[in-house]
Write an enzyme that holds these catalytic residues in place. Structure first.
Site, PDB file in Angstrom:
ATOM      1  N   GLY A  92      -1.369  12.849 -12.092  1.00 29.79           N
ATOM      2  CA  GLY A  92      -0.036  13.011 -11.536  1.00 29.79           C
ATOM      3  C   GLY A  92       0.766  11.739 -11.626  1.00 29.79           C
ATOM      4  N   THR A 100      -4.275  13.729  -4.406  1.00 29.56           N
ATOM      5  CA  THR A 100      -3.383  13.300  -5.484  1.00 29.56           C
ATOM      6  C   THR A 100      -1.929  13.447  -5.040  1.00 29.56           C
ATOM      7  OG1 THR A 100      -4.979  13.918  -7.198  1.00 29.56           O
ATOM      8  CG2 THR A 100      -2.701  13.675  -7.875  1.00 29.56           C
ATOM      9  N   GLU A 138       0.867  10.515  -4.493  1.00 30.40           N
ATOM     10  CA  GLU A 138       2.116  10.489  -5.264  1.00 30.40           C
ATOM     11  C   GLU A 138       3.347  10.586  -4.359  1.00 30.40           C
ATOM     12  OE1 GLU A 138       2.012   9.471  -8.078  1.00 30.40           O
ATOM     13  OE2 GLU A 138       0.004   9.943  -8.771  1.00 30.40           O
ATOM     14  N   HIS A 188       4.295   7.288  -3.163  1.00 32.04           N
ATOM     15  CA  HIS A 188       5.194   6.596  -4.095  1.00 32.04           C
ATOM     16  C   HIS A 188       6.624   7.100  -3.946  1.00 32.04           C
ATOM     17  CE1 HIS A 188       2.184   4.330  -6.181  1.00 32.04           C
ATOM     18  NE2 HIS A 188       1.575   5.374  -6.703  1.00 32.04           N
ATOM     19  N   ASP A 246       1.661  -5.452  -2.271  1.00 29.05           N
ATOM     20  CA  ASP A 246       2.254  -4.117  -2.123  1.00 29.05           C
ATOM     21  C   ASP A 246       3.428  -4.110  -1.143  1.00 29.05           C
ATOM     22  OD1 ASP A 246       0.951  -4.411   0.300  1.00 29.05           O
ATOM     23  OD2 ASP A 246      -0.033  -2.451   0.255  1.00 29.05           O
ATOM     24  N   VAL A 266       3.529  -4.617   1.992  1.00 25.33           N
ATOM     25  CA  VAL A 266       3.198  -4.098   3.323  1.00 25.33           C
ATOM     26  C   VAL A 266       2.297  -5.116   4.002  1.00 25.33           C
ATOM     27  CG1 VAL A 266       2.077  -2.256   4.636  1.00 25.33           C
ATOM     28  CG2 VAL A 266       3.421  -1.693   2.593  1.00 25.33           C
ATOM     29  N   THR A 295      -1.769  -4.275   5.044  1.00 26.07           N
ATOM     30  CA  THR A 295      -2.791  -3.890   4.073  1.00 26.07           C
ATOM     31  C   THR A 295      -3.414  -5.164   3.513  1.00 26.07           C
ATOM     32  OG1 THR A 295      -1.132  -3.779   2.311  1.00 26.07           O
ATOM     33  CG2 THR A 295      -1.670  -1.731   3.447  1.00 26.07           C
TER      34      THR A 295
END
Length: 400
Positions: free
Chosen positions: A162, A198, A202, A205, A221, A223, A226
């Protein structure tokens, strides 16, 4: 998310903005899409339309498989999934994003819909070039991407599972593409990608999240909560999984939805990731228009269609055809429903629906002004319907 090793190596050397394929990213906000901001603790509802493109019977997945994916998304984004496998060292990072998803009940023309399109195509498989998003190339055209999250389910070429557009992408290409046999949790799904993660990845994103490693060796990233990691993880690592970029003994957050691990190993977004996704709905940001999308509500006879296909709803005063007013709006503890111009509400029923189309409040009305308590309703947008059949009136309510 989960792809063949050779493509993963490509994404390390040439960073992929979204899963499996380079996608241009822009932070330019879309302006003037909504008249309000997110409300404190609001559960944001994202209407979804599914475009199932099939070249064979196997690829024409069932509606039950589609709905299993919606259920999986709602569990993942509301932290209602199995979080028991999250190591104790990371448990406090696990967050409820307060984002939920529903299948659209109203199409762009204000007509009833199942929200699931099944369309035969002569194309046996698709590459990540967005051609599945256009009817002219054998795919299916996007529904208004300001009000619908478009998901195309089709047969992707090779081993890609994907990919997604990112906030600020062109409106006619905005949405998510998923391989048909990793979509959902039942029906034609293949292990180890059979838990709907999946799509969870996605859509992350689509809501502005990057991969944990920032698509670069020991990248960022954006953030804060994390932990840094060298690159992607796949399979199902054991805790702790230490990489050369790990700053402490806890190692990588490989159970996060924005890594590349197997579905069964994924179980969380962090508080920082949840905040970043929710920020996409803030006033002036790319997904803000979804706060006013009511396409998960069933259309009623009083809801007409404007020149651009958007269902007609009343203005902020709540007046419809000058015979009923609803105020205050936005409201916190109660609303008043008042007849105008000699109208009589005696014996009529008021029903308040949430954006999932579920009735959450019912009250019989009398003549004159009626007060309706709404203090126990969560913050968000509601549809208020008064009367029945051809006499039904529909108003929009914002609960603070």
């Amino acid at each position: 998310m989960k792809i063949i090793f050779s493509l993963l190596v490509f994404c390390i050397i040439f960073p992929c903005s979204a899963q499996h394929v380079p996608v241009p990213y822009t932070t330019s906000p879309i302006q003037n899409l909504s008249l309000r901001d997110t409300l404190p603790a609001e559960v944001i509802v994202v209407p979804v339309v599914i475009h199932v493109l099939f070249n064979s019977g196997t690829q024409n997945i069932s509606d039950a498989q589609v709905m299993s994916q919606i259920e999986s998304l709602n569990k993942d984004y509301r932290r209602l999934n199995d979080i028991s496998k999250i190591p104790a060292a990371f448990a406090s990072l696990s967050a409820d994003s307060r984002i939920t998803f529903c299948i659209a009940k109203t199409d762009p023309f204000g007509k009833p819909t199942t929200g699931i399109i099944h369309k035969y195509t002569k194309t046996a498989n698709w590459t990540a070039n967005d051609q599945m998003k256009f009817s002219a190339s054998g795919g299916d055209d996007v529904w208004d991407s300001k009000r619908y999250l478009n998901i195309w389910v089709c047969n992707l070429f090779g081993r890609s599972l994907g990919y997604s557009s990112l906030p600020g992408s062109p409106a006619d290409k905005d949405g998510v593409v998923i391989q048909y046999d990793v979509f959902g949790t039942t029906g034609i799904v293949r292990a180890p990608f059979d838990k709907g993660r999946t799509a969870t990845h996605e859509i992350g994103h689509w809501l502005g999240l990057l991969h944990l490693w920032g698509d670069a060796l020991c990248g960022d990233d954006k953030v804060d909560d994390t932990p840094p990691q060298r690159s992607y993880n796949n399979g199902c690592p054991s805790f702790p999984h230490i990489s050369s970029c790990s700053k402490d003994a806890n190692g990588d957050l490989f159970m996060d939805f924005m890594d590349f691990t197997d579905d069964g190993c994924m179980s969380m977004f962090t508080h920082g990731q949840a905040a970043k996704m929710r920020s996409m709905f803030a006033a002036g940001n790319a997904r803000n228009s979804f706060l006013n999308s009511l396409v998960c509500n069933s259309p009623s006879p009083e809801e007409g269609v404007s020149f651009d296909g958007v269902p007609v709803y009343p203005n902020s005063t709540g007046a419809i055809k000058n015979d009923i007013s609803l105020y205050p709006n936005p409201a916190t503890n109660y609303i008043n429903v008042k007849p105008n111009n000699g109208a009589d509400l005696t014996g009529k029923t008021l029903i308040i629906y949430n954006t999932m189309g579920t009735a959450v409040k019912t009250q019989q009305l009398t003549s004159g002004k009626n007060s309706v308590l709404i203090n126990n309703l969560p913050a968000g947008i509601y549809s208020v319907k008064i009367g029945e059949a051809k006499e039904i009136k529909t108003l929009r309510l914002i609960k603070q």
